[in-house]
Design an enzyme around this catalytic site. Structure first.
Site, PDB file in Angstrom:
ATOM      1  N   ASP A   1       0.874  -1.162   0.000  1.00 30.00           N
ATOM      2  CA  ASP A   1       0.000   0.000   0.000  1.00 30.00           C
ATOM      3  C   ASP A   1       0.918   1.221   0.000  1.00 30.00           C
ATOM      4  O   ASP A   1       2.115   1.108   0.269  1.00 30.00           O
ATOM      5  CB  ASP A   1      -0.888  -0.044   1.251  1.00 30.00           C
TER       6      ASP A   1
ATOM      7  N   ASP B   1      -0.155   5.118   1.008  1.00 28.47           N
ATOM      8  CA  ASP B   1      -0.398   6.054   2.108  1.00 28.47           C
ATOM      9  C   ASP B   1      -0.435   5.312   3.445  1.00 28.47           C
ATOM     10  O   ASP B   1      -1.234   4.394   3.629  1.00 28.47           O
ATOM     11  CB  ASP B   1      -1.728   6.782   1.905  1.00 28.47           C
TER      12      ASP B   1
ATOM     13  N   ASP C   1      -1.510  -0.972   5.978  1.00 25.27           N
ATOM     14  CA  ASP C   1      -1.553  -0.318   7.289  1.00 25.27           C
ATOM     15  C   ASP C   1      -2.933  -0.323   7.932  1.00 25.27           C
ATOM     16  O   ASP C   1      -3.098   0.279   8.992  1.00 25.27           O
ATOM     17  CB  ASP C   1      -1.053   1.133   7.178  1.00 25.27           C
TER      18      ASP C   1
END
Length: 229
Positions: free
Chosen positions: A13, A15, A175
């Site tokens: 991922d 961000d 995240d």
């Protein structure tokens, strides 16, 4: 997690995983809000709004001011928000410690890396280029390119195939719960979550195969030092 020695590809991922992008997102969001005569949000407030793409961030930013726009106006404001962000996505954004080094080690070990993000793909590519991560990523897939957004697994499956791997031999690093759900739906064998990202829920409660506090922690988990020598 036991060393994942049959790993053939790692998909990240963006961000909250590879880069902290909240600063530039805050600037762009507040510029869009100012055009509606709405007050700005502090960066820490925006940090808690991130996740799911720019459209959701705008919706949350407006909702924090008790504002709900009609669809047509919302789309117009979203277009301006995207334009503000695309104009400068890397002024305040910064890579998390270990991002470049970890991708370098993976590449040296013969493990191709890809990116699966809900960020608009041109913006993601620009950010990666400015941060010198673009050449380290073998496949980059963002939103607005014909694939539904995560947690739909189509984007992730596409990236894994482009990297020459299969779900059984690929690893997802993210995240938050969306990344975990996406990887599980795609049939990936292992999912790693970082503890420093934008997840509202503690990532230790989400059921990932491994939670790491630093990107460097990914290397020993994959037993890469020996393989990279």
């Amino acid at each position: 997690m036991e060393p994942f020695e049959d790993c053939r590809a790692v998909v990240f991922d963006l961000d909250g995983t590879l880069a902290d992008t909240v600063g530039d997102l805050t600037t762009a969001l507040n510029r869009a809000l100012a055009e509606l005569d709405l007050p700005p949000h502090p960066e820490e407030a925006v940090r808690g709004m991130v996740g799911g793409g720019l459209a959701k961030l705008l919706t949350r930013g407006l909702a924090a001011h008790d504002v709900v726009l009609e669809r047509a106006e919302h789309e117009a404001v979203l277009a301006r928000f995207v334009a503000h962000y695309a104009a400068n996505p890397a002024e305040r954004s910064k890579l998390y410690p270990g991002a470049r080094q970890t991708l370098n080690v993976l590449r040296e070990a013969g493990i191709p890396c890809g990116l699966c993000t809900n960020k608009h793909e041109p913006i993601a590519r620009d950010l990666l280029t400015r941060s010198a991560l673009g050449r380290r990523s073998g496949a980059i897939q963002g939103s607005e390119t014909g694939f539904p957004r995560k947690p739909d697994p189509a984007c992730l499956i596409h990236v894994v195939k482009k990297l020459g791997a299969s779900p059984e031999t690929a690893l997802m690093v993210g995240d938050n719960a969306t990344d975990l759900k996406t990887a599980r739906a795609a049939g990936l064998k292992r999912v790693v979550l970082v503890s420093y990202g934008y997840s509202v829920t503690p990532v230790t409660d989400l059921g990932a195969d491994l939670v790491i506090t630093h990107l460097h922690d990914l290397v020993p988990a994959l037993a890469l030092p020996e393989r990279a020598q």
